[in-house]
Design a protein around this motif. Sequence first.
Motif, mmCIF file in Angstrom:
data_model
loop_
_atom_site.group_PDB
_atom_site.id
_atom_site.type_symbol
_atom_site.label_atom_id
_atom_site.label_comp_id
_atom_site.label_asym_id
_atom_site.label_seq_id
_atom_site.Cartn_x
_atom_site.Cartn_y
_atom_site.Cartn_z
ATOM 1 N N ALA A 55 0.354 -1.532 -0.130
ATOM 2 C CA ALA A 55 -0.345 0.044 -0.233
ATOM 3 C C ALA A 55 1.466 1.401 -0.067
ATOM 4 C CB ALA A 55 -1.228 0.192 0.858
ATOM 5 N N ILE A 56 1.804 1.074 0.556
ATOM 6 C CA ILE A 56 2.766 2.226 1.141
ATOM 7 C C ILE A 56 3.521 2.531 -0.377
ATOM 8 C CG2 ILE A 56 4.711 2.942 1.550
ATOM 9 C CD1 ILE A 56 3.791 2.400 4.209
ATOM 10 N N LEU A 57 4.275 1.350 -0.994
ATOM 11 C CA LEU A 57 4.400 1.676 -3.155
ATOM 12 C C LEU A 57 3.857 1.985 -3.333
ATOM 13 C CD1 LEU A 57 6.587 -1.613 -3.177
ATOM 14 C CD2 LEU A 57 7.310 0.420 -3.069
ATOM 15 N N ARG A 58 2.334 1.541 -3.374
ATOM 16 C CA ARG A 58 1.607 2.660 -3.960
ATOM 17 C C ARG A 58 0.974 3.847 -4.415
ATOM 18 N NH1 ARG A 58 -2.219 -3.003 -4.435
ATOM 19 N NH2 ARG A 58 -1.516 -4.101 -5.851
ATOM 20 N N LEU A 59 1.612 4.453 -2.823
ATOM 21 C CA LEU A 59 1.387 5.812 -3.099
ATOM 22 C C LEU A 59 2.244 6.335 -3.129
ATOM 23 C CD1 LEU A 59 -0.947 6.034 0.568
ATOM 24 C CD2 LEU A 59 -1.809 6.547 -1.786
ATOM 25 N N LEU A 60 3.690 5.678 -2.645
ATOM 26 C CA LEU A 60 5.109 6.029 -3.093
ATOM 27 C C LEU A 60 4.845 6.500 -4.608
ATOM 28 C CD1 LEU A 60 7.675 4.119 -1.227
ATOM 29 C CD2 LEU A 60 7.091 5.988 -0.701
ATOM 30 N N ALA A 61 4.764 5.341 -5.330
ATOM 31 C CA ALA A 61 4.603 5.777 -6.928
ATOM 32 C C ALA A 61 3.811 7.070 -7.446
ATOM 33 C CB ALA A 61 3.682 4.389 -7.543
ATOM 34 N N GLY A 62 2.323 7.257 -6.139
ATOM 35 C CA GLY A 62 1.571 8.369 -6.930
ATOM 36 C C GLY A 62 2.545 10.016 -6.643
ATOM 37 N N GLY A 63 3.405 9.780 -5.813
ATOM 38 C CA GLY A 63 4.343 11.131 -5.654
ATOM 39 C C GLY A 63 3.785 11.803 -4.109
ATOM 40 N N TYR A 64 3.183 10.557 -3.062
ATOM 41 C CA TYR A 64 2.985 10.831 -1.761
ATOM 42 C C TYR A 64 3.797 10.708 -0.769
ATOM 43 C CZ TYR A 64 -2.321 10.198 -3.082
ATOM 44 O OH TYR A 64 -3.487 10.590 -3.617
ATOM 45 N N SER A 65 3.892 12.445 -0.141
ATOM 46 C CA SER A 65 5.229 12.559 0.644
ATOM 47 C C SER A 65 4.651 11.210 1.946
ATOM 48 C CB SER A 65 5.352 14.235 1.287
ATOM 49 O OG SER A 65 3.669 14.146 1.972
ATOM 50 N N ASN A 66 5.659 11.603 2.634
ATOM 51 C CA ASN A 66 5.471 10.402 3.996
ATOM 52 C C ASN A 66 4.369 11.250 4.708
ATOM 53 O OD1 ASN A 66 8.071 8.464 3.590
ATOM 54 N ND2 ASN A 66 9.278 9.853 5.183
ATOM 55 N N LYS A 67 3.773 12.202 5.020
ATOM 56 C CA LYS A 67 3.160 12.687 5.934
ATOM 57 C C LYS A 67 1.430 12.181 5.684
ATOM 58 C CE LYS A 67 3.743 17.210 7.452
ATOM 59 N NZ LYS A 67 4.005 18.414 7.607
ATOM 60 N N GLU A 68 1.631 12.707 3.778
ATOM 61 C CA GLU A 68 0.583 12.468 3.422
ATOM 62 C C GLU A 68 0.092 10.895 3.559
ATOM 63 O OE1 GLU A 68 1.089 16.107 -0.348
ATOM 64 O OE2 GLU A 68 1.789 13.933 -0.234
ATOM 65 N N ILE A 69 1.315 9.632 3.180
ATOM 66 C CA ILE A 69 0.795 8.253 3.372
ATOM 67 C C ILE A 69 0.263 8.396 4.576
ATOM 68 C CG2 ILE A 69 2.008 6.437 3.531
ATOM 69 C CD1 ILE A 69 3.962 7.473 1.426
ATOM 70 N N ALA A 70 1.157 8.474 5.461
ATOM 71 C CA ALA A 70 0.541 8.715 6.519
ATOM 72 C C ALA A 70 -0.937 8.627 7.360
ATOM 73 C CB ALA A 70 1.236 9.468 7.927
ATOM 74 N N ARG A 71 -0.927 9.805 7.092
ATOM 75 C CA ARG A 71 -2.337 10.666 6.942
ATOM 76 C C ARG A 71 -3.443 9.771 6.292
ATOM 77 N NH1 ARG A 71 -1.504 15.703 6.145
ATOM 78 N NH2 ARG A 71 -1.943 15.562 3.737
ATOM 79 N N SER A 72 -3.098 9.034 4.857
ATOM 80 C CA SER A 72 -3.749 8.257 4.018
ATOM 81 C C SER A 72 -4.457 6.539 4.859
ATOM 82 C CB SER A 72 -3.722 8.174 2.122
ATOM 83 O OG SER A 72 -3.394 9.367 1.886
ATOM 84 N N LEU A 73 -3.356 6.589 5.738
ATOM 85 C CA LEU A 73 -3.095 5.121 6.036
ATOM 86 C C LEU A 73 -3.279 5.084 7.549
ATOM 87 C CD1 LEU A 73 -0.428 3.877 4.431
ATOM 88 C CD2 LEU A 73 -2.744 3.215 3.187
ATOM 89 N N PHE A 74 -3.710 6.134 8.361
ATOM 90 C CA PHE A 74 -3.794 6.612 9.830
ATOM 91 C C PHE A 74 -2.362 6.122 10.509
ATOM 92 C CE2 PHE A 74 -7.911 6.137 7.508
ATOM 93 C CZ PHE A 74 -8.570 7.232 8.039
ATOM 94 N N LEU A 75 -1.329 6.388 9.927
ATOM 95 C CA LEU A 75 -0.229 5.543 10.579
ATOM 96 C C LEU A 75 0.401 7.241 11.053
ATOM 97 C CD1 LEU A 75 0.970 3.364 7.996
ATOM 98 C CD2 LEU A 75 -0.103 2.506 10.063
ATOM 99 N N ALA A 76 1.530 6.978 12.080
ATOM 100 C CA ALA A 76 2.411 8.284 12.858
ATOM 101 C C ALA A 76 3.458 8.320 11.302
ATOM 102 C CB ALA A 76 2.911 7.924 13.640
ATOM 103 N N GLU A 77 4.062 9.396 11.460
ATOM 104 C CA GLU A 77 4.416 10.160 10.457
ATOM 105 C C GLU A 77 6.051 8.929 10.478
ATOM 106 O OE1 GLU A 77 6.942 13.800 7.614
ATOM 107 O OE2 GLU A 77 5.210 13.986 9.913
ATOM 108 N N GLY A 78 6.548 8.890 11.716
ATOM 109 C CA GLY A 78 7.747 8.038 11.905
ATOM 110 C C GLY A 78 7.605 6.451 11.781
ATOM 111 N N THR A 79 6.204 5.578 11.637
ATOM 112 C CA THR A 79 6.187 4.712 11.440
ATOM 113 C C THR A 79 6.515 4.511 9.873
ATOM 114 O OG1 THR A 79 4.706 4.377 13.276
ATOM 115 C CG2 THR A 79 4.811 2.592 11.883
#
Length: 216
Positions: free
Chosen positions: A162-186
């Motif tokens: 899921a994170i790889l697919r978001l990386l492919a879309g150009g999402y930042s760590n902060k945006e990925i964290a928000r999308s997946l309900f995770l902490a940015e550090g995680t």
Amino acid sequence: MTVPETAPIRIALADDQALVRAGLKSLLEGFGDLHVVAEAEDGQALLDALATTTVDVVLSDIRMPGLSGTDALRALRGRGDATPLILLTTFDDSALLLDAVAAGAQGFLLKDAAPEDLHDAIRAVARGDSLLQPVATDPVRARYAYRETEAPKANFGEREIAILRLLAGGYSNKEIARSLFLAEGTVKNYVSDILDKLGTRDRTRAVLKAITLRVI
């Protein structure tokens, strides 16, 4: 060196059409936190400008007479200049994107992108992220082939995919964290593990390799 989220960003702008440059400059400076400090009409002029002017991000047309945006990028990287660079194009062509990534581009956008998307892209690469618009996977697989010995070191879990697919879309760590309900550090830890499994040092090449190996 990354730019703090609230700091103004100095931009070098390259396009062979004066009206396009003027329009982009007006658009960018209208946001208030972006400042065009160098302009160029082709790749060579861009190289000359960057030899004397320090900028945070380069925004360049990909196709220009003489030295193209991609050729200028290769020349920059060849002389050790790692300034983040976004290439703009009117052509939705996977081959152009692949050439841009291979040359060392951090971003690739179509010229019809929304102004807010362009602003977000500039801030993203300024803070050290990469930005890839969704790219067709078949041309990627055709262009990049990896041997069996280069397969991932371990299998990927659903969260990593899921994170790889978001990386492919150009999402930042902060945006990925928000999308997946995770902490940015995680998310940072996940990305680090993903890079390690794929044997790559940057997010862009990790995405390309993951596509080629049919991980995503």
